[in-house]
Design a protein around this motif. Sequence first.
Motif, PDB file in Angstrom:
ATOM      1  N   MET A   1       0.841  -1.218   0.000  1.00 35.80           N
ATOM      2  CA  MET A   1       0.000   0.000   0.000  1.00 35.80           C
ATOM      3  C   MET A   1       0.865   1.254   0.000  1.00 35.80           C
ATOM      4  N   GLU A   2       0.342   2.305  -0.602  1.00 42.70           N
ATOM      5  CA  GLU A   2       1.059   3.571  -0.649  1.00 42.70           C
ATOM      6  C   GLU A   2       1.215   4.165   0.747  1.00 42.70           C
ATOM      7  N   ARG A   3       2.126   5.151   0.866  1.00 49.40           N
ATOM      8  CA  ARG A   3       2.258   5.844   2.138  1.00 49.40           C
ATOM      9  C   ARG A   3       0.910   6.475   2.509  1.00 49.40           C
ATOM     10  N   GLY A   4       0.635   6.536   3.804  1.00 47.14           N
ATOM     11  CA  GLY A   4      -0.630   7.130   4.257  1.00 47.14           C
ATOM     12  C   GLY A   4      -0.641   8.638   4.089  1.00 47.14           C
ATOM     13  N   ILE A   5      -1.515   9.281   4.856  1.00 43.56           N
ATOM     14  CA  ILE A   5      -1.601  10.751   4.797  1.00 43.56           C
ATOM     15  C   ILE A   5      -1.374  11.278   6.210  1.00 43.56           C
ATOM     16  N   PHE A   6      -0.550  12.303   6.279  1.00 39.30           N
ATOM     17  CA  PHE A   6      -0.190  12.870   7.583  1.00 39.30           C
ATOM     18  C   PHE A   6      -0.861  14.245   7.710  1.00 39.30           C
ATOM     19  N   ILE A   7      -1.756  14.363   8.711  1.00 42.14           N
ATOM     20  CA  ILE A   7      -2.492  15.610   8.927  1.00 42.14           C
ATOM     21  C   ILE A   7      -2.179  16.138  10.324  1.00 42.14           C
ATOM     22  N   SER A   8      -1.808  17.398  10.414  1.00 45.04           N
ATOM     23  CA  SER A   8      -1.626  17.981  11.754  1.00 45.04           C
ATOM     24  C   SER A   8      -2.615  19.129  11.940  1.00 45.04           C
ATOM     25  N   ILE A   9      -2.935  19.386  13.213  1.00 43.54           N
ATOM     26  CA  ILE A   9      -3.861  20.481  13.541  1.00 43.54           C
ATOM     27  C   ILE A   9      -3.158  21.392  14.518  1.00 43.54           C
ATOM     28  N   GLU A  10      -3.171  22.676  14.186  1.00 38.63           N
ATOM     29  CA  GLU A  10      -2.422  23.658  14.973  1.00 38.63           C
ATOM     30  C   GLU A  10      -3.311  24.837  15.339  1.00 38.63           C
ATOM     31  N   GLY A  11      -2.834  25.623  16.287  1.00 36.93           N
ATOM     32  CA  GLY A  11      -3.537  26.852  16.628  1.00 36.93           C
ATOM     33  C   GLY A  11      -3.266  27.247  18.061  1.00 36.93           C
ATOM     34  N   PRO A  12      -3.645  28.477  18.402  1.00 35.86           N
ATOM     35  CA  PRO A  12      -3.420  28.925  19.779  1.00 35.86           C
ATOM     36  C   PRO A  12      -4.284  28.130  20.759  1.00 35.86           C
ATOM     37  N   ASP A  13      -3.903  28.188  22.020  1.00 38.97           N
ATOM     38  CA  ASP A  13      -4.696  27.529  23.049  1.00 38.97           C
ATOM     39  C   ASP A  13      -6.107  28.116  23.050  1.00 38.97           C
ATOM     40  N   GLY A  14      -7.115  27.245  23.139  1.00 37.14           N
ATOM     41  CA  GLY A  14      -8.506  27.711  23.194  1.00 37.14           C
ATOM     42  C   GLY A  14      -9.098  28.055  21.838  1.00 37.14           C
ATOM     43  N   SER A  15      -8.449  27.610  20.746  1.00 35.81           N
ATOM     44  CA  SER A  15      -8.940  27.993  19.412  1.00 35.81           C
ATOM     45  C   SER A  15      -9.986  27.027  18.861  1.00 35.81           C
ATOM     46  N   GLY A  16     -10.343  26.005  19.648  1.00 35.97           N
ATOM     47  CA  GLY A  16     -11.375  25.063  19.201  1.00 35.97           C
ATOM     48  C   GLY A  16     -10.817  23.863  18.456  1.00 35.97           C
ATOM     49  N   LYS A  17      -9.521  23.632  18.617  1.00 34.33           N
ATOM     50  CA  LYS A  17      -8.845  22.508  17.960  1.00 34.33           C
ATOM     51  C   LYS A  17      -9.504  21.163  18.288  1.00 34.33           C
ATOM     52  N   SER A  18      -9.778  20.946  19.572  1.00 36.55           N
ATOM     53  CA  SER A  18     -10.268  19.617  19.992  1.00 36.55           C
ATOM     54  C   SER A  18     -11.604  19.269  19.331  1.00 36.55           C
ATOM     55  N   THR A  19     -12.495  20.255  19.241  1.00 33.73           N
ATOM     56  CA  THR A  19     -13.800  20.002  18.611  1.00 33.73           C
ATOM     57  C   THR A  19     -13.611  19.589  17.158  1.00 33.73           C
ATOM     58  N   GLN A  20     -12.730  20.301  16.465  1.00 36.21           N
ATOM     59  CA  GLN A  20     -12.553  20.011  15.038  1.00 36.21           C
ATOM     60  C   GLN A  20     -11.775  18.714  14.819  1.00 36.21           C
ATOM     61  N   ILE A  21     -10.932  18.351  15.767  1.00 33.03           N
ATOM     62  CA  ILE A  21     -10.239  17.056  15.656  1.00 33.03           C
ATOM     63  C   ILE A  21     -11.280  15.934  15.659  1.00 33.03           C
TER      64      ILE A  21
END
Length: 209
Positions: free
Chosen positions: A1-21
């Motif tokens: 199988m081909e290499r997978g996909i690497f996705i990172s999520i960034e942003g300041p503290d309290g920017s709503g990262k966890s909800t969007q993850i």
Amino acid sequence: MERGIFISIEGPDGSGKSTQIENIKRYFKDKNMNILFTREPGGTAIGERIRSIILDNNCSEMDYMAEAMLYAAARAQHVAEKIRPALEEGKIVICDRFVDSSIAYQGFGRKLGDAVRIINDFAIGECVPDVTFLMKLDPRVGKHRIREDEQDRLELEKDAFHIDVYNGYLELEKAYPKRIFGIDASQTIDAIKDDIYMKLEEVLKSVAR
Ligand code: TMP
């Protein structure tokens, strides 16, 4: 199988990262795709131990370069033990924060500059995200979303530090327009999700699996 996909999520503290993850995870689960969700600092047993040192409010005497190197050490372990093997197995790796956090927080926030990129080049080698979602929100707004008694050593820093970090993220967005996808995180949760899903469709099309 081909290499997978690497996705990172960034942003300041309290920017709503966890909800969007959670939304990103759901997107791939609904498509029955094999995902690995992980986070930084941490993601491995060694990394989680390093995380508890770095974020400990009692470690106020920590030297900034020592802090940057601890993040990079946790990341080297993370890449070797989890991220690279998962990508080689063709998985979708979703990582809550990665190298851009070090460049923004330690490089710009702590003002360590390019040294941070250099030590992280050693730590990650060729393992760079394919796409990075950057949650763009004034850090002074984000900070008020976190309860004061729940703030860790980094979150307790003054507004000026968080503004420097945020400006660092904006510089990174300019420097890597192909990889970093900036999102207006002041929108509603659903509007943010729509922006992210649109980009994910594009990413999947580009790897045509
Ligand atoms: P978290 O709250 O998203 O789990 O992140 C923990 C804190 O660590 C957050 O304030 C950002 C900070 N951090 C850095 O300063 N440098 C880094 O390389 C990483 C991954 C996180």
